[in-house]
Design an enzyme around this catalytic site. Sequence first.
Site, PDB file in Angstrom:
ATOM      1  N   ASN A  34     -18.831  70.532 -47.399  1.00 23.53           N
ATOM      2  CA  ASN A  34     -19.496  71.506 -46.517  1.00 23.53           C
ATOM      3  C   ASN A  34     -18.531  72.627 -46.107  1.00 23.53           C
ATOM      4  OD1 ASN A  34     -17.888  70.256 -44.672  1.00 23.53           O
ATOM      5  ND2 ASN A  34     -19.505  69.781 -43.198  1.00 23.53           N
ATOM      6  N   SER A  36     -16.154  72.738 -44.179  1.00 22.33           N
ATOM      7  CA  SER A  36     -15.872  72.850 -42.748  1.00 22.33           C
ATOM      8  C   SER A  36     -14.369  72.884 -42.505  1.00 22.33           C
ATOM      9  CB  SER A  36     -16.491  71.677 -41.985  1.00 22.33           C
ATOM     10  OG  SER A  36     -15.834  70.484 -42.348  1.00 22.33           O
ATOM     11  N   ASN A  37     -13.614  72.373 -43.458  1.00 18.88           N
ATOM     12  CA  ASN A  37     -12.176  72.279 -43.222  1.00 18.88           C
ATOM     13  C   ASN A  37     -11.355  72.823 -44.390  1.00 18.88           C
ATOM     14  OD1 ASN A  37     -10.164  71.625 -41.422  1.00 18.88           O
ATOM     15  ND2 ASN A  37      -9.813  69.616 -42.352  1.00 18.88           N
ATOM     16  N   SER A 127      -6.048  54.622 -45.248  1.00 17.50           N
ATOM     17  CA  SER A 127      -4.727  55.167 -44.972  1.00 17.50           C
ATOM     18  C   SER A 127      -3.783  54.078 -44.482  1.00 17.50           C
ATOM     19  CB  SER A 127      -4.891  56.233 -43.892  1.00 17.50           C
ATOM     20  OG  SER A 127      -3.666  56.524 -43.302  1.00 17.50           O
ATOM     21  N   TYR A 152      -8.563  59.210 -34.929  1.00 14.14           N
ATOM     22  CA  TYR A 152      -8.585  59.393 -36.385  1.00 14.14           C
ATOM     23  C   TYR A 152      -8.265  58.066 -37.079  1.00 14.14           C
ATOM     24  CZ  TYR A 152      -6.578  60.096 -40.972  1.00 14.14           C
ATOM     25  OH  TYR A 152      -6.272  59.940 -42.301  1.00 14.14           O
ATOM     26  N   LYS A 156     -10.555  55.226 -39.614  1.00 18.06           N
ATOM     27  CA  LYS A 156     -10.195  54.617 -40.907  1.00 18.06           C
ATOM     28  C   LYS A 156     -10.416  53.100 -40.847  1.00 18.06           C
ATOM     29  CE  LYS A 156      -9.030  58.207 -43.307  1.00 18.06           C
ATOM     30  NZ  LYS A 156      -9.982  58.683 -44.301  1.00 18.06           N
ATOM     31  N   TYR A 181      -3.689  55.086 -48.602  1.00 15.10           N
ATOM     32  CA  TYR A 181      -2.687  56.065 -49.020  1.00 15.10           C
ATOM     33  C   TYR A 181      -1.498  56.028 -48.075  1.00 15.10           C
ATOM     34  CZ  TYR A 181      -7.028  58.237 -50.730  1.00 15.10           C
ATOM     35  OH  TYR A 181      -8.238  58.487 -51.290  1.00 15.10           O
ATOM     36  N   ARG A 235       9.347  57.168 -44.583  1.00 15.89           N
ATOM     37  CA  ARG A 235       7.976  57.174 -45.091  1.00 15.89           C
ATOM     38  C   ARG A 235       7.992  56.990 -46.601  1.00 15.89           C
ATOM     39  NH1 ARG A 235       7.360  56.999 -40.500  1.00 15.89           N
ATOM     40  NH2 ARG A 235       6.049  58.231 -39.092  1.00 15.89           N
ATOM     41  N   ARG A 299       8.131  62.625 -31.914  1.00 14.56           N
ATOM     42  CA  ARG A 299       6.717  62.997 -31.753  1.00 14.56           C
ATOM     43  C   ARG A 299       5.956  61.741 -31.323  1.00 14.56           C
ATOM     44  NH1 ARG A 299       3.495  65.401 -36.938  1.00 14.56           N
ATOM     45  NH2 ARG A 299       3.788  63.285 -37.691  1.00 14.56           N
ATOM     46  N   ASP A 302       4.456  58.484 -33.560  1.00 13.89           N
ATOM     47  CA  ASP A 302       5.052  58.268 -34.883  1.00 13.89           C
ATOM     48  C   ASP A 302       5.615  56.856 -35.000  1.00 13.89           C
ATOM     49  OD1 ASP A 302       4.560  60.639 -36.169  1.00 13.89           O
ATOM     50  OD2 ASP A 302       6.466  61.570 -35.617  1.00 13.89           O
TER      51      ASP A 302
HETATM   52  N1  UDP Z   1       7.765  65.366 -39.162  1.00 12.26           N
HETATM   53  C1  UDP Z   1       8.765  66.196 -38.666  1.00 12.26           C
HETATM   54  N2  UDP Z   1       8.469  67.503 -38.424  1.00 12.26           N
HETATM   55  C2  UDP Z   1       7.236  68.032 -38.657  1.00 12.26           C
HETATM   56  C3  UDP Z   1       6.215  67.190 -39.170  1.00 12.26           C
HETATM   57  C4  UDP Z   1       6.520  65.864 -39.415  1.00 12.26           C
HETATM   58  O1  UDP Z   1       9.895  65.751 -38.437  1.00 12.26           O
HETATM   59  O2  UDP Z   1       7.030  69.222 -38.394  1.00 12.26           O
HETATM   60  C5  UDP Z   1       8.068  63.962 -39.452  1.00 12.26           C
HETATM   61  C6  UDP Z   1       7.225  62.985 -38.664  1.00 12.26           C
HETATM   62  O3  UDP Z   1       7.845  62.712 -37.429  1.00 12.26           O
HETATM   63  C7  UDP Z   1       7.208  61.772 -39.606  1.00 12.26           C
HETATM   64  C8  UDP Z   1       7.292  62.380 -41.007  1.00 12.26           C
HETATM   65  O4  UDP Z   1       7.768  63.702 -40.814  1.00 12.26           O
HETATM   66  O5  UDP Z   1       8.364  60.997 -39.402  1.00 12.26           O
HETATM   67  C9  UDP Z   1       5.954  62.437 -41.719  1.00 12.26           C
HETATM   68  O6  UDP Z   1       5.012  63.045 -40.857  1.00 12.26           O
HETATM   69  P1  UDP Z   1       3.601  63.552 -41.361  1.00 12.26           P
HETATM   70  O7  UDP Z   1       2.906  64.193 -40.201  1.00 12.26           O
HETATM   71  O8  UDP Z   1       3.754  64.368 -42.609  1.00 12.26           O
HETATM   72  O9  UDP Z   1       2.847  62.205 -41.807  1.00 12.26           O
HETATM   73  P2  UDP Z   1       2.558  60.847 -40.985  1.00 12.26           P
HETATM   74  O10 UDP Z   1       3.545  59.851 -41.525  1.00 12.26           O
HETATM   75  O11 UDP Z   1       2.724  61.132 -39.540  1.00 12.26           O
HETATM   76  O12 UDP Z   1       1.174  60.507 -41.383  1.00 12.26           O
END
Ligand code: UDP
Length: 342
Positions: A34, A36-37, A127, A152, A156, A181, A235, A299, A302
């Site tokens: 659609n 939307s994003n 995810s 979010y 999932k 994923y 990650r 953040r 995380d």
């Molecule tokens: N991260 C970061 N700076 C950013 C965005 C992400 O240091 O501007 C870090 C975040 O803290 C995590 C990793 O990158 O450790 C992957 O983050 P992302 O948001 O890509 O995916 P997530 O694992 O959160 O789904």
Amino acid sequence: MDKTVLVSGGAGFIGSHVTVELLAAGYNVVVADNFSNCDRTCFEGVKKITGREDLPLEVVDFCNADEAKAIFEKYPIDAVIHFAAFKAVGESVAKPLMYYKNNLQSFLNVLQAALDKGGCNVLFSSSATVYGEPDKVPVTEETPRKPATSPYGNTKTMCEDILRDTVKASEGKLKSILLRYFNPIGAHPSALIGELPRGVPNNLVPFITQTAIGKRECLSIFGNDYPTPDGTCLRDYIDIVDLAKAHVFAVTRMMEGKMKQDCEVFNVGTGRPVSVLELVNAFEKVNGVKLNWKFAPRRPGDVTAIWADPTLANREMGWKATRTVEETLKAAWAWEKHLAGK
Ligand code: UDP
């Protein structure tokens, strides 16, 4: 082969790469979105890459049950891959009802429409977020799920449960695979499709490429005091083309009746942990660019470290990630430059 796959959300980042790989494998594909994003950039890119000017596109809102039903009436759908969902973690915290309504309703409508037509194969894009902060890494499909830290993430987990229950009650009409994923990154080697975040990117790699191209001033690395070798999070970054190919393996497994259970789960990752700092360094090295970055506070939400044990997908589906982080980061940079017309 004359099998048709419906790709809901097929014009987005993952959906467009999956469409390319499905077409390459000989499937008929119906793209439904659609918008939307996302805009039409990736859909047009898919047509260019595949030379399929006639690729069917349906502009559909799956939250509307009649629209969902109409698609299943119009095409002989053998499998549906469901991507149509909102995906911004922060936004979901601010607007939970919008997320629950959109992500759950659209999936319920797809399942109902599939059942009304007598059933089909369903591939759901789940995810690694369902594992939360795991007690042990790498995670296997048996690793217990943890309560989600955002609406979010909750959608999932909920969609996984909805699918499992619906498959169980469907008396063989529905078969499904859940792909969990890890961190999909990169772009198609043609640089004609890739990630197109709206506004300020939340994810690491688009933030890196936008900083490198000059759209953002400075990348903040969130946290350097994690209990990891270099203090930054770990990650499992999975190349988008490798990830897309996993969908072809999964669809073929369902179509060919090779499943061992009616609802199967596979991790889609590399099995290779990479820290934020390692990723940033690799990006600079492989692309010969200097990135402006600084350490910033952690953040919220995380997890420290998560990566996949992909053994099950390797063994059962015959799928394996093949691309190196360096190749993937090169592709991500080529895509950003393509967007900037460079
Ligand atoms: N991260 C970061 N700076 C950013 C965005 C992400 O240091 O501007 C870090 C975040 O803290 C995590 C990793 O990158 O450790 C992957 O983050 P992302 O948001 O890509 O995916 P997530 O694992 O959160 O789904």
